[in-house]
Motif scaffolding. Structure first.
Motif, PDB file in Angstrom:
ATOM      1  N   MET A   1       9.095   8.864   6.307  1.00 28.51           N
ATOM      2  CA  MET A   1       7.880   8.644   5.517  1.00 28.51           C
ATOM      3  C   MET A   1       8.219   7.742   4.334  1.00 28.51           C
ATOM      4  O   MET A   1       9.003   8.110   3.470  1.00 28.51           O
ATOM      5  N   ILE A   2       7.656   6.551   4.341  1.00 28.24           N
ATOM      6  CA  ILE A   2       7.944   5.576   3.296  1.00 28.24           C
ATOM      7  C   ILE A   2       6.901   5.683   2.193  1.00 28.24           C
ATOM      8  O   ILE A   2       5.701   5.532   2.428  1.00 28.24           O
ATOM      9  N   MET A   3       7.358   5.946   0.983  1.00 26.62           N
ATOM     10  CA  MET A   3       6.454   6.058  -0.162  1.00 26.62           C
ATOM     11  C   MET A   3       6.229   4.683  -0.789  1.00 26.62           C
ATOM     12  O   MET A   3       6.984   3.739  -0.567  1.00 26.62           O
ATOM     13  N   GLY A   4       5.183   4.581  -1.594  1.00 28.04           N
ATOM     14  CA  GLY A   4       4.892   3.320  -2.261  1.00 28.04           C
ATOM     15  C   GLY A   4       4.134   2.378  -1.355  1.00 28.04           C
ATOM     16  O   GLY A   4       3.397   2.785  -0.455  1.00 28.04           O
ATOM     17  N   ALA A   5       4.302   1.073  -1.580  1.00 28.46           N
ATOM     18  CA  ALA A   5       3.615   0.040  -0.807  1.00 28.46           C
ATOM     19  C   ALA A   5       4.540  -0.486   0.276  1.00 28.46           C
ATOM     20  O   ALA A   5       5.645  -0.952  -0.018  1.00 28.46           O
ATOM     21  N   ASN A   6       4.108  -0.436   1.513  1.00 24.04           N
ATOM     22  CA  ASN A   6       4.925  -0.860   2.643  1.00 24.04           C
ATOM     23  C   ASN A   6       4.148  -1.866   3.481  1.00 24.04           C
ATOM     24  O   ASN A   6       3.056  -1.570   3.978  1.00 24.04           O
ATOM     25  N   ILE A   7       4.690  -3.072   3.636  1.00 20.12           N
ATOM     26  CA  ILE A   7       4.051  -4.114   4.434  1.00 20.12           C
ATOM     27  C   ILE A   7       4.276  -3.818   5.918  1.00 20.12           C
ATOM     28  O   ILE A   7       5.412  -3.803   6.398  1.00 20.12           O
ATOM     29  N   LEU A   8       3.180  -3.588   6.649  1.00 17.09           N
ATOM     30  CA  LEU A   8       3.279  -3.283   8.073  1.00 17.09           C
ATOM     31  C   LEU A   8       3.196  -4.527   8.935  1.00 17.09           C
ATOM     32  O   LEU A   8       3.796  -4.597  10.010  1.00 17.09           O
ATOM     33  N   ASN A   9       2.413  -5.512   8.486  1.00 22.76           N
ATOM     34  CA  ASN A   9       2.236  -6.744   9.250  1.00 22.76           C
ATOM     35  C   ASN A   9       2.066  -7.894   8.265  1.00 22.76           C
ATOM     36  O   ASN A   9       1.069  -7.951   7.547  1.00 22.76           O
ATOM     37  N   ARG A  10       3.039  -8.797   8.238  1.00 19.35           N
ATOM     38  CA  ARG A  10       3.008  -9.886   7.262  1.00 19.35           C
ATOM     39  C   ARG A  10       1.920 -10.902   7.606  1.00 19.35           C
ATOM     40  O   ARG A  10       1.247 -11.428   6.723  1.00 19.35           O
ATOM     41  N   GLU A  11       1.746 -11.221   8.893  1.00 15.97           N
ATOM     42  CA  GLU A  11       0.772 -12.234   9.289  1.00 15.97           C
ATOM     43  C   GLU A  11      -0.651 -11.797   8.972  1.00 15.97           C
ATOM     44  O   GLU A  11      -1.482 -12.602   8.542  1.00 15.97           O
ATOM     45  N   LYS A  12      -0.955 -10.530   9.209  1.00 10.26           N
ATOM     46  CA  LYS A  12      -2.302 -10.020   8.969  1.00 10.26           C
ATOM     47  C   LYS A  12      -2.455  -9.391   7.583  1.00 10.26           C
ATOM     48  O   LYS A  12      -3.528  -8.905   7.238  1.00 10.26           O
ATOM     49  N   SER A  13      -1.371  -9.417   6.821  1.00 16.23           N
ATOM     50  CA  SER A  13      -1.379  -8.837   5.471  1.00 16.23           C
ATOM     51  C   SER A  13      -1.858  -7.381   5.490  1.00 16.23           C
ATOM     52  O   SER A  13      -2.751  -6.994   4.737  1.00 16.23           O
ATOM     53  N   ILE A  14      -1.239  -6.585   6.356  1.00 10.99           N
ATOM     54  CA  ILE A  14      -1.562  -5.159   6.414  1.00 10.99           C
ATOM     55  C   ILE A  14      -0.535  -4.403   5.579  1.00 10.99           C
ATOM     56  O   ILE A  14       0.666  -4.479   5.838  1.00 10.99           O
ATOM     57  N   ILE A  15      -1.014  -3.714   4.569  1.00 10.22           N
ATOM     58  CA  ILE A  15      -0.133  -2.976   3.659  1.00 10.22           C
ATOM     59  C   ILE A  15      -0.562  -1.512   3.626  1.00 10.22           C
ATOM     60  O   ILE A  15      -1.746  -1.209   3.497  1.00 10.22           O
ATOM     61  N   GLU A  16       0.410  -0.651   3.742  1.00  9.35           N
ATOM     62  CA  GLU A  16       0.160   0.789   3.674  1.00  9.35           C
ATOM     63  C   GLU A  16       0.624   1.311   2.321  1.00  9.35           C
ATOM     64  O   GLU A  16       1.742   1.022   1.895  1.00  9.35           O
ATOM     65  N   PHE A  17      -0.235   2.062   1.661  1.00  4.58           N
ATOM     66  CA  PHE A  17       0.084   2.647   0.358  1.00  4.58           C
ATOM     67  C   PHE A  17       0.169   4.166   0.517  1.00  4.58           C
ATOM     68  O   PHE A  17      -0.727   4.785   1.093  1.00  4.58           O
ATOM     69  N   ARG A  18       1.229   4.732  -0.034  1.00  2.00           N
ATOM     70  CA  ARG A  18       1.402   6.183   0.050  1.00  2.00           C
ATOM     71  C   ARG A  18       1.945   6.693  -1.280  1.00  2.00           C
ATOM     72  O   ARG A  18       2.883   6.126  -1.835  1.00  2.00           O
ATOM     73  N   THR A  19       1.322   7.756  -1.786  1.00  2.19           N
ATOM     74  CA  THR A  19       1.799   8.325  -3.040  1.00  2.19           C
ATOM     75  C   THR A  19       1.712   9.841  -2.999  1.00  2.19           C
ATOM     76  O   THR A  19       1.020  10.418  -2.154  1.00  2.19           O
ATOM     77  N   VAL A  91       3.043  -5.459  -5.078  1.00  2.00           N
ATOM     78  CA  VAL A  91       3.660  -5.340  -3.761  1.00  2.00           C
ATOM     79  C   VAL A  91       4.731  -6.412  -3.628  1.00  2.00           C
ATOM     80  O   VAL A  91       4.531  -7.560  -4.047  1.00  2.00           O
ATOM     81  N   VAL A  92       5.869  -6.058  -3.054  1.00  2.00           N
ATOM     82  CA  VAL A  92       6.982  -6.998  -2.884  1.00  2.00           C
ATOM     83  C   VAL A  92       7.264  -7.175  -1.391  1.00  2.00           C
ATOM     84  O   VAL A  92       7.437  -6.193  -0.663  1.00  2.00           O
ATOM     85  N   ASP A  93       7.304  -8.423  -0.962  1.00  2.00           N
ATOM     86  CA  ASP A  93       7.616  -8.749   0.433  1.00  2.00           C
ATOM     87  C   ASP A  93       9.127  -8.929   0.568  1.00  2.00           C
ATOM     88  O   ASP A  93       9.652 -10.032   0.412  1.00  2.00           O
ATOM     89  N   HIS A  94       9.825  -7.854   0.869  1.00  2.00           N
ATOM     90  CA  HIS A  94      11.280  -7.930   0.968  1.00  2.00           C
ATOM     91  C   HIS A  94      11.743  -8.695   2.207  1.00  2.00           C
ATOM     92  O   HIS A  94      12.873  -9.181   2.252  1.00  2.00           O
ATOM     93  N   GLY A  95      10.866  -8.825   3.188  1.00  2.00           N
ATOM     94  CA  GLY A  95      11.263  -9.523   4.402  1.00  2.00           C
ATOM     95  C   GLY A  95      11.297 -11.027   4.274  1.00  2.00           C
ATOM     96  O   GLY A  95      11.741 -11.730   5.190  1.00  2.00           O
TER      97      GLY A  95
END
Length: 292
Positions: A1-19, A91-95
């Motif tokens: 389970m990844i907390m914070g902001a997690n980029i799921l799809n860079r091309e479609k700019s899908i970001i999941e937020f969890r807190t 949000v940071v794009d680490h990839g």
């Protein structure tokens, strides 16, 4: 389970937020776009864990969490605070960073000749880039390992680093997450190990919003800074998980070779295993998995 902001799809700019928010009636995601604020309801994924997804709004979103009846706060798992400890998280794009140290396997500890360095004072620029431009000077001195004093976000322009408030954030006074990766990468190109000073015994007094999210501190123990970080009281699992996630984060995402823990005698934990034992175990497991 990844907390914070997690980029799921860079091309479609899908970001999941969890807190996490203990005993909140309602939690929302607050997005900032220019002068506008967009509010998005977060669903309770499991007890005290809230989640939502955003699509097609870009990858560098500015955001906070709105806890009903408490206020709007930066993400406890924020990776970057461009506006300081009180501002929006980003949000940071680490990839997007391409590492050049794939052949680096680290140094044996007995080969460490350590130079402890404060990024804000080491160069006239006081930045990650300023340090990078002077790495050859350290190499010529015979230094084999650079130890950075704490690099998390602190209040104000100048700070030794020990008043950090966001364990995962890169201090915007020194540059961006990308700048820090470039600096670590440049050290490895010169066969120099990199150590990060981390603080798990307290948080700075200004900008510490963790108590609004849950019991990250406890009166069960006293420290020189007041209530202790909660490693052995009710809901201590949320603090322990955050710290262990943080250990993995710096070693994996930023390729640090080692962590130096500040004032471990003030880390109060009466449980088994002690949090320091778990930190050591996670470090060994991560090093083995990364081949370093």
């Amino acid at each position: 389970m990844i907390m914070g902001a997690n980029i799921l799809n860079r091309e479609k700019s899908i970001i999941e937020f969890r807190t996490i928010s203990i005993n909140s009636k309602k939690v929302s995601l607050l997005l900032k776009q220019g002068e506008k604020e967009i509010i998005k309801h977060m669903e309770e994924e499991r007890p005290h864990i809230y989640i939502t997804r955003v699509e097609g709004m870009g990858l560098d979103l500015l955001y906070k969490y709105r806890l009903e009846g408490k206020g709007d706060f930066p993400d406890p798992y924020s990776h970057y605070q461009p506006e300081g400890v009180h501002g929006y998280s980003q949000v940071v794009d680490h990839g997007s960073y391409e590492w050049r140290d794939s052949c680096w396997q680290g140094l044996d500890l007995e080969d460490y000749i350590i130079y402890e360095l404060h990024v804000g004072t080491f160069s006239p620029e006081g930045t990650f880039k300023g340090v990078e431009q002077r790495l050859d000077y350290l190499k010529d001195l015979g230094i084999t390992a650079v130890e950075f004093m704490p690099l998390t976000q602190t209040p104000g322009r100048w700070n030794w680093g020990y008043d950090g408030c966001n364990l995962f954030s890169v201090n915007s006074n020194y540059g961006t997450p990308q700048d820090l990766k470039c600096l670590v990468d440049a050290c490895h190109q010169r066969k120099m190990a990199v150590i990060l000073d981390v603080v798990y015994n307290h948080l700075g007094p200004e900008g510490n919003y963790l108590p609004f999210f849950g019991p990250f501190f406890t009166d069960k123990h006293e420290t020189p800074w007041g209530p202790a970080v909660n490693f052995d009281d009710d809901f201590c699992e949320i603090t322990r998980s955050m710290v262990l996630d943080n250990v993995r984060y710096w070693l994996e995402i930023y390729h640090f070779d080692a962590l130096r823990l500040d004032a471990v005698h003030t880390i109060k934990d009466g449980s088994e295993p002690h949090i320091l034992q778990e930190i050591a175990q996670v470090t060994k497991e991560t090093a083995f998995r990364l081949g370093r």
